[in-house]
Design a protein around this motif. Structure first.
Motif, mmCIF file in Angstrom:
data_model
loop_
_atom_site.group_PDB
_atom_site.id
_atom_site.type_symbol
_atom_site.label_atom_id
_atom_site.label_comp_id
_atom_site.label_asym_id
_atom_site.label_seq_id
_atom_site.Cartn_x
_atom_site.Cartn_y
_atom_site.Cartn_z
ATOM 1 N N ALA A 93 0.945 -1.150 0.072
ATOM 2 C CA ALA A 93 0.048 0.242 -0.007
ATOM 3 C C ALA A 93 1.731 1.337 -0.047
ATOM 4 O O ALA A 93 0.509 2.162 -0.421
ATOM 5 N N MET A 94 1.888 0.917 0.650
ATOM 6 C CA MET A 94 3.079 2.172 0.729
ATOM 7 C C MET A 94 3.370 2.936 -0.661
ATOM 8 O O MET A 94 4.269 3.335 -0.539
ATOM 9 N N GLY A 95 3.502 1.751 -1.142
ATOM 10 C CA GLY A 95 4.450 1.299 -2.930
ATOM 11 C C GLY A 95 5.679 0.907 -2.742
ATOM 12 O O GLY A 95 6.863 0.893 -4.174
ATOM 13 N N ALA A 96 5.267 -0.219 -2.504
ATOM 14 C CA ALA A 96 6.689 -1.648 -2.464
ATOM 15 C C ALA A 96 6.275 -2.073 -4.222
ATOM 16 O O ALA A 96 4.616 -1.953 -4.271
ATOM 17 N N ASP A 97 7.059 -2.399 -4.827
ATOM 18 C CA ASP A 97 7.045 -3.609 -6.153
ATOM 19 C C ASP A 97 6.439 -4.531 -5.658
ATOM 20 O O ASP A 97 5.693 -5.490 -6.729
ATOM 21 N N ASP A 98 6.716 -5.118 -4.916
ATOM 22 C CA ASP A 98 6.606 -7.496 -5.367
ATOM 23 C C ASP A 98 6.956 -7.391 -3.411
ATOM 24 O O ASP A 98 7.846 -6.546 -2.795
ATOM 25 N N TYR A 99 7.484 -8.366 -3.147
ATOM 26 C CA TYR A 99 7.475 -9.027 -1.564
ATOM 27 C C TYR A 99 7.771 -10.381 -1.898
ATOM 28 O O TYR A 99 7.229 -11.317 -3.158
ATOM 29 N N ILE A 100 8.744 -11.105 -1.631
ATOM 30 C CA ILE A 100 9.619 -12.555 -1.618
ATOM 31 C C ILE A 100 9.310 -12.573 -0.095
ATOM 32 O O ILE A 100 9.922 -12.412 1.064
ATOM 33 N N THR A 101 8.827 -14.573 0.203
ATOM 34 C CA THR A 101 8.607 -14.563 1.327
ATOM 35 C C THR A 101 10.244 -15.312 1.876
ATOM 36 O O THR A 101 10.717 -16.310 1.242
ATOM 37 N N LYS A 102 10.641 -15.600 2.898
ATOM 38 C CA LYS A 102 12.293 -16.091 3.152
ATOM 39 C C LYS A 102 11.730 -17.806 4.080
ATOM 40 O O LYS A 102 10.439 -17.569 3.949
ATOM 41 N N PRO A 103 11.745 -18.142 3.505
ATOM 42 C CA PRO A 103 13.879 -18.786 2.360
ATOM 43 C C PRO A 103 13.131 -18.206 0.923
ATOM 44 O O PRO A 103 11.478 -19.464 0.320
ATOM 45 N N PHE A 104 13.706 -18.165 0.424
ATOM 46 C CA PHE A 104 13.553 -17.407 -0.918
ATOM 47 C C PHE A 104 14.833 -17.680 -1.924
ATOM 48 O O PHE A 104 16.441 -18.470 -1.916
ATOM 49 N N SER A 105 13.773 -18.373 -3.369
ATOM 50 C CA SER A 105 14.938 -19.394 -4.181
ATOM 51 C C SER A 105 15.574 -17.610 -5.257
ATOM 52 O O SER A 105 15.586 -16.867 -5.228
ATOM 53 N N GLN A 106 17.083 -17.539 -4.786
ATOM 54 C CA GLN A 106 17.374 -16.940 -5.939
ATOM 55 C C GLN A 106 16.979 -16.361 -7.038
ATOM 56 O O GLN A 106 17.465 -15.030 -7.685
ATOM 57 N N ARG A 107 17.107 -17.681 -7.732
ATOM 58 C CA ARG A 107 16.222 -17.551 -8.989
ATOM 59 C C ARG A 107 15.127 -17.221 -9.161
ATOM 60 O O ARG A 107 14.733 -16.368 -10.217
ATOM 61 N N LEU A 108 13.881 -16.618 -8.288
ATOM 62 C CA LEU A 108 12.749 -15.672 -7.762
ATOM 63 C C LEU A 108 13.400 -14.644 -8.167
ATOM 64 O O LEU A 108 12.629 -13.892 -8.828
ATOM 65 N N LEU A 109 14.227 -14.400 -6.968
ATOM 66 C CA LEU A 109 14.422 -12.668 -7.075
ATOM 67 C C LEU A 109 14.837 -12.220 -8.115
ATOM 68 O O LEU A 109 14.547 -11.391 -8.389
ATOM 69 N N ILE A 110 16.130 -12.771 -8.144
ATOM 70 C CA ILE A 110 16.548 -12.135 -9.887
ATOM 71 C C ILE A 110 15.606 -12.370 -11.196
ATOM 72 O O ILE A 110 15.507 -11.229 -11.780
ATOM 73 N N ALA A 111 14.789 -12.912 -10.855
ATOM 74 C CA ALA A 111 13.509 -12.951 -12.373
ATOM 75 C C ALA A 111 12.881 -12.081 -11.136
ATOM 76 O O ALA A 111 12.331 -11.412 -12.827
ATOM 77 N N ARG A 112 12.478 -11.816 -10.594
ATOM 78 C CA ARG A 112 11.349 -10.521 -10.076
ATOM 79 C C ARG A 112 12.280 -9.564 -9.975
ATOM 80 O O ARG A 112 11.475 -7.950 -11.294
ATOM 81 N N VAL A 113 13.217 -9.592 -9.735
ATOM 82 C CA VAL A 113 14.132 -8.073 -10.025
ATOM 83 C C VAL A 113 14.373 -7.890 -11.944
ATOM 84 O O VAL A 113 14.273 -6.173 -12.590
ATOM 85 N N LYS A 114 14.894 -8.720 -12.669
ATOM 86 C CA LYS A 114 14.322 -8.456 -13.642
ATOM 87 C C LYS A 114 13.222 -7.524 -14.590
ATOM 88 O O LYS A 114 13.744 -7.268 -15.612
ATOM 89 N N ALA A 115 12.306 -8.344 -13.798
ATOM 90 C CA ALA A 115 10.769 -8.069 -14.528
ATOM 91 C C ALA A 115 10.331 -6.530 -13.983
ATOM 92 O O ALA A 115 9.907 -5.747 -14.680
ATOM 93 N N ILE A 116 10.728 -5.944 -12.881
ATOM 94 C CA ILE A 116 11.201 -5.100 -12.657
ATOM 95 C C ILE A 116 11.878 -3.601 -12.993
ATOM 96 O O ILE A 116 11.172 -1.983 -13.056
#
Length: 235
Positions: A93-116
């Motif tokens: 609501a404050m303006g974050a673009d996405d969130y990822i829950t720990k523990p997380f896959s580095q590949r998933l985080l990288i995919a979200r970074v690339k998309a954003i």
């Protein structure tokens, strides 16, 4: 030029592992152990994207985002724990673009970074002579989706979605009336080697419906077919 990513987390192991993964993709990383040190540094020397933990000493991720949003629209991904759903909602609501829950896959985080970062690239004004091959916007009845920018409108009103929510909605709206199983939606929103349980998809669907009902209380375009999955069925 390589994008610069500000990593903010009081867990040194997470900072190090995420930094290594991002640098392997060609990104430049800056590491901060708390929100207070990160705020000063980012305002003085802006980054292209931030990855913030929520629970930190001195200044938590939510306060860091609040303070940044006074002067910056830098995209932000939150790293959260499974018991921080309220904080997730507040952060979005404050303006974050996405969130990822720990523990997380580095590949998933990288995919979200690339998309954003790709969305941010499409959003910036083009220089003289510069062009981009943008995917075509998709219109399904009252729904408008711009895949390049991850922008969504319903009846002409903007609806702010995370990257994950956008990908799930896109998978549904691509084939109106066709039932998408939870496994198919998982494949659309995540990577094939990343496991998420059925409840994760169900939670995203609930958030999608809630966000659309904020602009249209009668929104009912996402149907649940019990035992089968979901479908987009706007008439």
């Amino acid at each position: 030029m390589s994008a610069t990513i500000a990593l903010v987390d009081d867990d040194r192991n997470i900072l190090t592992s995420v930094s290594i993964a991002m640098q392997a993709e060609g990104y430049v990383t800056r590491l901060y152990p708390d929100g207070e040190s990160a705020l000063k540094a980012i305002l003085e020397n802006p980054a292209d994207l931030g990855i913030f933990d929520i629970k930190m000493p001195r200044m938590d991720g939510l306060e860091l985002l609040r303070r940044l949003r006074e002067k910056s629209d830098m995209p932000v991904i939150f790293l959260t724990s499974k018991d921080e759903e309220l904080d997730e909602a507040l952060g979005l609501a404050m303006g974050a673009d996405d969130y990822i829950t720990k523990p997380f896959s580095q590949r998933l985080l990288i995919a979200r970074v690339k998309a954003i970062l790709r969305r941010a690239t499409y959003d910036r004004p083009l220089a003289n002579g510069e062009s981009t091959d943008e995917p075509e916007p998709m219109i399904r009845g009252r729904l408008e989706m711009d895949p390049a920018r991850h922008h969504v409108k319903w009846d002409g009103k903007s609806v702010t979605l995370t990257v994950t929510e956008f990908l799930i909605l896109e998978a549904l709206a691509n084939r109106p009336g066709v039932v998408r199983t939870r496994d198919q939606l998982m494949d659309a929103a995540y990577q094939d080697d990343i496991y998420v349980d059925d409840r994760t998809i169900d939670s995203h669907i609930k958030r999608l419906r809630r966000k659309f009902r904020e602009v249209d209380p009668d929104f009912a375009a996402i149907d649940t077919l019990y035992g089968a999955g979901y479908r987009f069925a706007d008439s």
